[in-house]
Design a protein around this motif. Structure first.
Motif, PDB file in Angstrom:
ATOM      1  N   ARG A  10     -14.127   3.226 -10.877  1.00  0.00           N
ATOM      2  CA  ARG A  10     -15.204   4.193 -10.641  1.00  0.00           C
ATOM      3  C   ARG A  10     -15.414   5.096 -11.851  1.00  0.00           C
ATOM      4  O   ARG A  10     -14.448   5.565 -12.452  1.00  0.00           O
ATOM      5  CB  ARG A  10     -14.807   5.076  -9.456  1.00  0.00           C
ATOM      6  CG  ARG A  10     -14.827   4.341  -8.145  1.00  0.00           C
ATOM      7  CD  ARG A  10     -16.210   4.340  -7.622  1.00  0.00           C
ATOM      8  NE  ARG A  10     -16.328   3.548  -6.410  1.00  0.00           N
ATOM      9  CZ  ARG A  10     -17.507   3.304  -5.840  1.00  0.00           C
ATOM     10  NH1 ARG A  10     -18.622   3.798  -6.353  1.00  0.00           N
ATOM     11  NH2 ARG A  10     -17.566   2.590  -4.760  1.00  0.00           N
TER      12      ARG A  10
ATOM     13  N   LEU B 265     -16.344   8.146 -11.923  1.00  0.00           N
ATOM     14  CA  LEU B 265     -15.807   9.492 -11.745  1.00  0.00           C
ATOM     15  C   LEU B 265     -14.343   9.558 -12.186  1.00  0.00           C
ATOM     16  O   LEU B 265     -13.874  10.558 -12.720  1.00  0.00           O
ATOM     17  CB  LEU B 265     -15.943   9.956 -10.294  1.00  0.00           C
ATOM     18  CG  LEU B 265     -15.755  11.472 -10.212  1.00  0.00           C
ATOM     19  CD1 LEU B 265     -17.077  12.169  -9.945  1.00  0.00           C
ATOM     20  CD2 LEU B 265     -14.717  11.872  -9.198  1.00  0.00           C
ATOM     21  N   SER B 266     -13.618   8.454 -11.971  1.00  0.00           N
ATOM     22  CA  SER B 266     -12.219   8.410 -12.399  1.00  0.00           C
ATOM     23  C   SER B 266     -12.088   8.009 -13.867  1.00  0.00           C
ATOM     24  O   SER B 266     -11.105   8.341 -14.514  1.00  0.00           O
ATOM     25  CB  SER B 266     -11.427   7.414 -11.543  1.00  0.00           C
ATOM     26  OG  SER B 266     -11.546   7.727 -10.179  1.00  0.00           O
TER      27      SER B 266
ATOM     28  N   VAL C 210     -11.449  13.871 -10.929  1.00  0.00           N
ATOM     29  CA  VAL C 210     -11.490  14.225  -9.503  1.00  0.00           C
ATOM     30  C   VAL C 210     -11.239  15.706  -9.265  1.00  0.00           C
ATOM     31  O   VAL C 210     -11.700  16.251  -8.262  1.00  0.00           O
ATOM     32  CB  VAL C 210     -10.508  13.390  -8.640  1.00  0.00           C
ATOM     33  CG1 VAL C 210     -11.015  11.980  -8.428  1.00  0.00           C
ATOM     34  CG2 VAL C 210      -9.121  13.377  -9.224  1.00  0.00           C
TER      35      VAL C 210
ATOM     36  N   ARG D 274     -14.760  17.222  -9.400  1.00  0.00           N
ATOM     37  CA  ARG D 274     -15.625  16.176  -8.867  1.00  0.00           C
ATOM     38  C   ARG D 274     -17.108  16.526  -9.020  1.00  0.00           C
ATOM     39  O   ARG D 274     -17.893  15.773  -9.556  1.00  0.00           O
ATOM     40  CB  ARG D 274     -15.284  15.923  -7.397  1.00  0.00           C
ATOM     41  CG  ARG D 274     -16.138  14.838  -6.743  1.00  0.00           C
ATOM     42  CD  ARG D 274     -15.739  14.640  -5.294  1.00  0.00           C
ATOM     43  NE  ARG D 274     -14.320  14.351  -5.169  1.00  0.00           N
ATOM     44  CZ  ARG D 274     -13.779  13.149  -5.351  1.00  0.00           C
ATOM     45  NH1 ARG D 274     -14.547  12.124  -5.643  1.00  0.00           N
ATOM     46  NH2 ARG D 274     -12.498  12.976  -5.224  1.00  0.00           N
TER      47      ARG D 274
ATOM     48  N   SER E 195     -14.422   7.915  -5.941  1.00  0.00           N
ATOM     49  CA  SER E 195     -13.433   7.764  -7.015  1.00  0.00           C
ATOM     50  C   SER E 195     -12.504   6.580  -6.734  1.00  0.00           C
ATOM     51  O   SER E 195     -12.612   5.920  -5.698  1.00  0.00           O
ATOM     52  CB  SER E 195     -12.635   9.057  -7.161  1.00  0.00           C
ATOM     53  OG  SER E 195     -12.191   9.498  -5.899  1.00  0.00           O
ATOM     54  N   ASN E 196     -11.571   6.339  -7.651  1.00  0.00           N
ATOM     55  CA  ASN E 196     -10.667   5.185  -7.554  1.00  0.00           C
ATOM     56  C   ASN E 196      -9.798   5.206  -6.296  1.00  0.00           C
ATOM     57  O   ASN E 196      -9.622   6.247  -5.658  1.00  0.00           O
ATOM     58  CB  ASN E 196      -9.746   5.140  -8.774  1.00  0.00           C
ATOM     59  CG  ASN E 196     -10.457   4.570  -9.996  1.00  0.00           C
ATOM     60  OD1 ASN E 196     -11.600   4.135  -9.898  1.00  0.00           O
ATOM     61  ND2 ASN E 196      -9.778   4.565 -11.120  1.00  0.00           N
TER      62      ASN E 196
END
Ligand code: TEU
Ligand code: CA
Length: 574
Positions: free
Chosen positions: A345, A347-348, A353, A356, A385-386
């Motif tokens: 992801r 975001l990761s 995170v 976020r 996220s992951n």
């Protein structure tokens, strides 16, 4: 007018059907599920969806192994469900492109079943066969030392034919022989079938690999511990492939001028090669996905690195985007994306995170105002996220992870390192169920999904995101709406893309000095950084920002940016 071609104005969204929406609560996403979420996508501002493979498949590689090109996978619905999806999407102004897998089929495809049974059959030559080699001890060996993309040999042995067939992905995915004109005709007929059904184009899977070194000579690269080596020059971006694609264009695409095509050319393609695929005059397809902007946090191959050593290389990241723009924009269009279903992801990857909201919005802004057609990946708009999986067993729905675990253990890596590496890099990270609401299984299904949800849907889910005016989702919505403003879109796609203070190691900043002079500034760090640019002192109005209060400008040309702070300005030139 060329510039008004629909796909140059579209904002795309990639859907992984297995985990997007489950309409009948059997734990597997499906086509009626996608249909039921079209209004959600419309609300977000999406007008193009790319759906990963949904045709009949034993799901060895989650649908990239196709057993019947003319039949929707019963796991995902029926052919009528597909027609209904197309109809309803079009009614909302949403185009659909299909993932077209033409490098290989499933070994359960009728062509391959016939091919392995009967060497005289027409279908035998649809695949690539070579006799075994025998070593000094008389043991049977693959024809050469080529490694495929999923860790093991690029060949698999077939008992009945007593030959090896080429398969650069899994052993259940035999490669197609594009040298065979009858096979090519069959592929073109499939393409026509779906275009006639109303599909608006294709994402062409693994298209860089259609031509191989047919001498099958060993790679001269240094072999790995097991004698094999992944030598992409043997089956990637080879000259012959462009003949196939020109034929495809003549035989099919020229009859469908509105259809859009985006090829997946992967990591070994340079910008020069990209033009051979997608040059507006002599290319065959509209654009190609490259991988140069993925993995710029060093996670790829990072087996021995600690988590705190995974740091985004912002300089490389922005210069890679700029290089593709500079080398291609005069002659070719580009797709834009952070990640897809083969990556962790974003975001990761490039966000964080712990920040976020800030980083999720920052990533939206940077992507959405660059040159090209942006593609979001499902869940990106929610800040998904992951995975937080604690066991290697949770990764085994992915054949590449399964093979990787075997290979890594052979190389002596312990399970703890393998787990850390997979949590950081595995394709499963992006394939977890969409987090629709704060309910069991993330509201994706009433029964346990085949791929386990990430355990943060209590805080991260569509229902709450839609309600919260300050959410990542609503930021995406605003950003997409702004991008679609004609004057802004013209600046984004027709004026220059210029990196600003390009050597700054933390901040990704760019301008479009068009009729609307746009200025994007984005801090990629989870801490405060200083950034300077003469444009900071200019009269402007803010179009979008991810902190409520603007940062204080110091000395006219310097700003102190908070963690992941970003803004989009329109600079007043007079
Ligand atoms: O992926 C192909 C892929 O990511 C790479 O093998 C790529 O071609 C290579 O790295 C070039 O540098 C596609 C799909 O996206 C993936 O999900 C499938 O597993 C795969 O093809 C096989 O169909
Ligand atoms: Ca279902």
């Amino acid at each position: 007018m060329e510039k008004r071609i629909w796909w140059k104005q579209a904002v795309g969204y990639e859907i992984y059907p297995q985990t997007f929406a489950d309409s009948n609560n059997d734990g597997i996403g499906d086509l009626p599920g996608i249909t039921s979420k079209l209004n959600y996508l419309k609300m977000l501002g999406i007008d193009l969806i790319w759906i990963c493979p949904f045709l009949k498949s034993p799901m060895d590689d989650n649908g990239y192994d196709i057993a019947d090109y003319y039949c929707v996978n019963p796991l995902f619905g029926t052919n009528d469900d597909l027609k209904e999806l197309i109809k309803q999407a079009h009614a909302l102004g949403i185009h659909i492109i299909m993932d077209f897998v033409l490098n290989h089929t499933s070994d359960e495809n009728a062509w391959f079943i016939e091919a392995r049974k009967n060497k005289q059959a027409e279908e035998h030559d649809y695949y690539i066969w070579q006799p075994p080699r025998y070593d000094e001890k008389g043991n049977r060996q693959p024809p050469n030392n080529w490694r495929g993309f999923f860790s093991d040999s690029a060949w698999a042995y077939d008992e009945v034919a007593d030959e090896y067939y080429m398969r650069i992905f899994s052993k259940k995915m035999p490669d197609l022989n594009w040298e065979n004109p009858l096979l090519r005709k069959k592929i073109y007929a499939i393409a026509r079938h779906y275009l006639d059904l109303g599909i608006d184009g294709f994402r062409l899977d693994a298209i860089a690999h259609l031509a191989r070194d047919l001498s099958f000579a060993n790679s001269t690269q240094n072999p790995d511990y097991d004698g094999l080596t992944l030598d992409v020059s043997k089956f990637s971006n080879r000259e012959r492939l462009f003949d196939y694609l020109h034929e495809f264009k003549k035989a099919v695409l020229e009859d469908y001028p509105l259809a859009m095509t985006v090829g997946e050319v992967g990591g070994s393609s340079t910008t020069l090669t990209a033009l051979k695929y997608s040059h507006k005059d002599y290319g065959s397809i509209n654009m190609v996905f490259n991988f140069d902007t993925c993995w710029e946090n060093g996670a790829y191959g990072s087996e021995t690195l600690r988590d705190d050593q995974i740091i985004t290389n912002v300089w490389n990241l922005k210069h890679n985007f700029a290089r593709w723009y500079n080398d291609c924009h005069r002659d070719a269009w580009l797709p834009l994306y952070w990640v897809n279903h083969d990556h962790p992801r974003v975001l990761s990857q490039y966000g964080n995170v712990a920040f976020r909201k800030e980083s999720g919005k920052m990533l939206a802004l940077v992507l959405l105002f660059m040159y090209g057609t942006p593609f979001l990946y499902q869940g990106e708009e929610l800040g998904m996220s992951n995975v937080d999986y604690q066991s290697l067993d949770d990764f085994t729905s992915d054949v590449s992870a399964r093979n990787y675990i075997l290979d890594a253990r052979k190389r002596g890596l312990n399970d703890e390192l393998i787990l850390r590496f997979l949590r950081r890099t595995s394709r499963i990270n992006s394939r977890t169920p969409m987090q629709w609401k704060n309910a069991p299984y993330a509201g994706f299904s009433l029964v346990p999904p085949r791929i386990k949800p990430v355990n943060n849907y209590q805080e991260v889910n569509a229902e709450d995101e839609i309600k919260d005016p300050d959410s990542i989702f609503n930021f995406y919505r605003q950003a997409i709406a702004l991008r679609k403003d004609m004057a802004i879109l013209d600046s984004v796609t027709m004026s220059d893309f210029v990196l600003e203070n390009e050597d700054d190691p933390n901040v990704f900043a760019y301008r479009h000095p068009g009729k609307k002079h746009l200025f994007v500034v984005a801090n990629f760090r989870p801490y405060q950084v200083n950034f300077s640019s003469d444009f900071l002192g200019r009269k402007h109005h803010t179009l979008l920002q991810n902190y409520l209060e603007p940062s204080a400008i110091r000395d006219g040309n310097q700003v102190s940016l908070r963690p992941f702070e970003c803004f989009l300005w329109e600079i007043e030139d007079n």
